[in-house]
Design a protein around this motif. Structure first.
Motif, PDB file in Angstrom:
ATOM      1  N   MET A 201       0.830  -1.208   0.000  1.00 59.83           N
ATOM      2  CA  MET A 201       0.000   0.000   0.000  1.00 59.83           C
ATOM      3  C   MET A 201       0.869   1.265   0.000  1.00 59.83           C
ATOM      4  SD  MET A 201      -3.042   1.216  -0.113  1.00 59.83           S
ATOM      5  CE  MET A 201      -4.031  -0.225   0.263  1.00 59.83           C
ATOM      6  N   ARG A 202       1.936   1.212   0.770  1.00 59.42           N
ATOM      7  CA  ARG A 202       2.812   2.375   0.828  1.00 59.42           C
ATOM      8  C   ARG A 202       3.454   2.643  -0.539  1.00 59.42           C
ATOM      9  NH1 ARG A 202       7.907   3.094   5.012  1.00 59.42           N
ATOM     10  NH2 ARG A 202       8.516   5.210   4.292  1.00 59.42           N
ATOM     11  N   ARG A 203       3.844   1.559  -1.208  1.00 61.98           N
ATOM     12  CA  ARG A 203       4.433   1.726  -2.533  1.00 61.98           C
ATOM     13  C   ARG A 203       3.419   2.324  -3.508  1.00 61.98           C
ATOM     14  NH1 ARG A 203       7.376  -3.411  -4.926  1.00 61.98           N
ATOM     15  NH2 ARG A 203       8.618  -2.937  -3.053  1.00 61.98           N
ATOM     16  N   PHE A 204       2.170   1.958  -3.367  1.00 59.66           N
ATOM     17  CA  PHE A 204       1.124   2.497  -4.243  1.00 59.66           C
ATOM     18  C   PHE A 204       1.004   4.005  -4.066  1.00 59.66           C
ATOM     19  CE2 PHE A 204      -3.333   3.822  -4.614  1.00 59.66           C
ATOM     20  CZ  PHE A 204      -3.555   3.561  -5.959  1.00 59.66           C
ATOM     21  N   PHE A 205       1.008   4.479  -2.820  1.00 60.30           N
ATOM     22  CA  PHE A 205       0.909   5.924  -2.584  1.00 60.30           C
ATOM     23  C   PHE A 205       2.139   6.668  -3.116  1.00 60.30           C
ATOM     24  CE2 PHE A 205      -2.175   4.592   0.745  1.00 60.30           C
ATOM     25  CZ  PHE A 205      -3.255   5.346   0.307  1.00 60.30           C
ATOM     26  N   VAL A 206       3.306   6.047  -2.993  1.00 61.58           N
ATOM     27  CA  VAL A 206       4.520   6.699  -3.497  1.00 61.58           C
ATOM     28  C   VAL A 206       4.451   6.860  -5.010  1.00 61.58           C
ATOM     29  CG1 VAL A 206       7.006   6.432  -3.781  1.00 61.58           C
ATOM     30  CG2 VAL A 206       5.948   5.967  -1.567  1.00 61.58           C
ATOM     31  N   TRP A 207       4.065   5.796  -5.696  1.00 62.40           N
ATOM     32  CA  TRP A 207       3.963   5.877  -7.149  1.00 62.40           C
ATOM     33  C   TRP A 207       2.844   6.818  -7.591  1.00 62.40           C
ATOM     34  CZ3 TRP A 207       7.560   4.603 -10.391  1.00 62.40           C
ATOM     35  CH2 TRP A 207       8.507   3.628 -10.042  1.00 62.40           C
ATOM     36  N   SER A 208       1.773   6.873  -6.842  1.00 60.75           N
ATOM     37  CA  SER A 208       0.681   7.794  -7.180  1.00 60.75           C
ATOM     38  C   SER A 208       1.132   9.246  -7.043  1.00 60.75           C
ATOM     39  CB  SER A 208      -0.525   7.528  -6.286  1.00 60.75           C
ATOM     40  OG  SER A 208      -1.009   6.216  -6.475  1.00 60.75           O
ATOM     41  N   ALA A 209       1.850   9.538  -5.952  1.00 64.83           N
ATOM     42  CA  ALA A 209       2.348  10.902  -5.768  1.00 64.83           C
ATOM     43  C   ALA A 209       3.349  11.273  -6.857  1.00 64.83           C
ATOM     44  CB  ALA A 209       2.981  11.035  -4.382  1.00 64.83           C
ATOM     45  N   LEU A 210       4.201  10.316  -7.235  1.00 66.58           N
ATOM     46  CA  LEU A 210       5.171  10.581  -8.293  1.00 66.58           C
ATOM     47  C   LEU A 210       4.476  10.829  -9.633  1.00 66.58           C
ATOM     48  CD1 LEU A 210       8.139  10.753  -9.083  1.00 66.58           C
ATOM     49  CD2 LEU A 210       8.112   8.279  -9.470  1.00 66.58           C
ATOM     50  N   ALA A 211       3.440  10.056  -9.927  1.00 64.86           N
ATOM     51  CA  ALA A 211       2.700  10.251 -11.179  1.00 64.86           C
ATOM     52  C   ALA A 211       1.989  11.600 -11.189  1.00 64.86           C
ATOM     53  CB  ALA A 211       1.696   9.119 -11.372  1.00 64.86           C
ATOM     54  N   ALA A 212       1.435  11.988 -10.030  1.00 69.17           N
ATOM     55  CA  ALA A 212       0.773  13.294  -9.957  1.00 69.17           C
ATOM     56  C   ALA A 212       1.772  14.426 -10.160  1.00 69.17           C
ATOM     57  CB  ALA A 212       0.064  13.435  -8.614  1.00 69.17           C
ATOM     58  N   LEU A 213       2.971  14.266  -9.593  1.00 73.29           N
ATOM     59  CA  LEU A 213       3.999  15.295  -9.763  1.00 73.29           C
ATOM     60  C   LEU A 213       4.431  15.409 -11.220  1.00 73.29           C
ATOM     61  CD1 LEU A 213       5.944  17.337  -8.527  1.00 73.29           C
ATOM     62  CD2 LEU A 213       7.527  15.448  -8.072  1.00 73.29           C
ATOM     63  N   VAL A 214       4.610  14.268 -11.876  1.00 75.85           N
ATOM     64  CA  VAL A 214       4.985  14.292 -13.292  1.00 75.85           C
ATOM     65  C   VAL A 214       3.880  14.927 -14.130  1.00 75.85           C
ATOM     66  CG1 VAL A 214       5.503  12.844 -15.289  1.00 75.85           C
ATOM     67  CG2 VAL A 214       6.547  12.336 -13.080  1.00 75.85           C
ATOM     68  N   GLY A 215       2.621  14.613 -13.796  1.00 77.26           N
ATOM     69  CA  GLY A 215       1.506  15.216 -14.524  1.00 77.26           C
ATOM     70  C   GLY A 215       1.458  16.724 -14.357  1.00 77.26           C
ATOM     71  N   LEU A 216       1.722  17.191 -13.131  1.00 72.17           N
ATOM     72  CA  LEU A 216       1.745  18.638 -12.906  1.00 72.17           C
ATOM     73  C   LEU A 216       2.870  19.310 -13.687  1.00 72.17           C
ATOM     74  CD1 LEU A 216       0.975  18.840  -9.066  1.00 72.17           C
ATOM     75  CD2 LEU A 216      -0.532  19.476 -10.969  1.00 72.17           C
ATOM     76  N   LEU A 217       4.027  18.661 -13.732  1.00 73.82           N
ATOM     77  CA  LEU A 217       5.144  19.228 -14.490  1.00 73.82           C
ATOM     78  C   LEU A 217       4.830  19.293 -15.979  1.00 73.82           C
ATOM     79  CD1 LEU A 217       8.191  17.531 -12.714  1.00 73.82           C
ATOM     80  CD2 LEU A 217       7.402  19.896 -12.488  1.00 73.82           C
ATOM     81  N   ILE A 218       4.202  18.249 -16.509  1.00 73.84           N
ATOM     82  CA  ILE A 218       3.850  18.244 -17.930  1.00 73.84           C
ATOM     83  C   ILE A 218       2.806  19.314 -18.229  1.00 73.84           C
ATOM     84  CG2 ILE A 218       2.788  16.885 -19.762  1.00 73.84           C
ATOM     85  CD1 ILE A 218       4.067  14.415 -18.542  1.00 73.84           C
ATOM     86  N   ALA A 219       1.802  19.425 -17.339  1.00 73.94           N
ATOM     87  CA  ALA A 219       0.774  20.443 -17.550  1.00 73.94           C
ATOM     88  C   ALA A 219       1.360  21.849 -17.459  1.00 73.94           C
ATOM     89  CB  ALA A 219      -0.345  20.262 -16.524  1.00 73.94           C
TER      90      ALA A 219
END
Length: 292
Positions: free
Chosen positions: A1-19
């Motif tokens: 579960m912890r790994r899932f939250f880490v990857w989710s936060a990383l994906a959100a950060l990458v999405g914000l950078l792309i946007a």
């Protein structure tokens, strides 16, 4: 579960950078060059434009107002490169010139410029504007034009031009436009009033699109001279083709016999040499000679 939250936060950060990068590219390369649709004070702006001392070469189409001052390099370039395209689309280009006011005690206009601006506002003489823009600024002396500095009425005209610019830019700031020159105003095909601070050539395409102007004008298009083709008068028979002598079959004509005799031989014979050589001379001894 912890790994899932880490990857989710990383994906959100990458999405914000792309946007964020996409928005920056959109603003930098496209949005900031778009004209502004005037949403406030349209009637007041139109009244200012109608009452200003604009000059035009005519045309009678949709008016395009270009506001600027004489020494503006961007305005000179726009007039040289874009105004012919707007005229080709049927637009009537109207220029509104003003003399810049003093800034921090320093004059930004010359006496000749102020005199010419006052004369243009009063007479709307297009030929005067053409002579003025065709002459380098340092060489323009406004010869034959009354001075504006020593004339109360003409000084008031110069002040009116400066007040026109102050009021116009104030109205346009309410619609989100930061004024720069040339300041161009027009109405699109739907009748909406638009304005553009067109210092960058990347803004010019939006005006052409709204007015249906071509992107380029071919200067090599042949001009019709209007000459009518020659017609044969009625009752006159056409001339017959002349009879020519037959052409000989050979490529070159034969040479005459007399010419062959008179022509020298191509390989003349060499002169004959004697068969026996002459005898060599004998040596002789001479007597000694005494000199005194």
């Amino acid at each position: 579960m912890r790994r899932f939250f880490v990857w989710s936060a990383l994906a959100a950060l990458v999405g914000l950078l792309i946007a964020g990068g996409g928005y920056w590219a959109y603003w930098t390369y496209y949005a900031r060059f778009q004209p502004v649709t005037v949403s406030r004070d349209q009637e007041s702006i139109q009244t200012l434009l109608d009452e200003a001392g604009w000059i035009s070469a005519g045309g009678g189409g949709s008016p395009v107002y270009i506001v600027g001052y004489r020494d503006s390099a961007a305005m000179q370039r726009y007039e040289r490169e874009e105004v012919p395209k707007l005229k080709a689309a049927g637009a009537e280009v109207r220029f509104i010139l003003f003399a810049r006011p003093d800034r921090e005690g320093m004059q930004q206009s010359t006496a000749a410029e102020r005199a010419t601006v006052a004369e243009l506002w009063l007479t709307r003489d297009w030929s005067l504007y053409e002579r003025w823009t065709a002459t380098p600024t340092a060489s323009w002396t406004a010869a034959g034009i009354p001075a504006a500095d020593d004339n109360l009425a003409r000084s008031a005209v110069v002040d009116a031009g400066q007040k026109f610019v102050t009021d116009l830019t104030g109205y346009l700031r309410n619609s989100g436009l930061q004024p720069r020159y040339p300041l161009i105003l027009w109405r699109d095909q739907q009748g909406f009033l638009k304005a553009c601070a067109c210092t960058d050539p990347r803004s010019w395409v939006f005006i052409r699109d709204d007015l249906g102007a071509p992107d380029r004008i071919d200067s090599d298009v042949p001009v019709e001279l209007g000459l009518e083709p020659e017609t044969q008068p009625e009752g006159t028979p056409p001339l017959d083709y002349p009879d020519l002598p037959p052409i000989p079959d050979g490529e070159t004509a034969p040479a005459d016999a007399g010419d062959e005799a008179a022509r020298p031989s191509a390989n003349p014979s060499a002169p004959k040499r004697p068969t026996t050589p002459p005898p060599a001379p004998k040596a002789q001894r001479q007597d000694d000679t005494t000199f005194y």
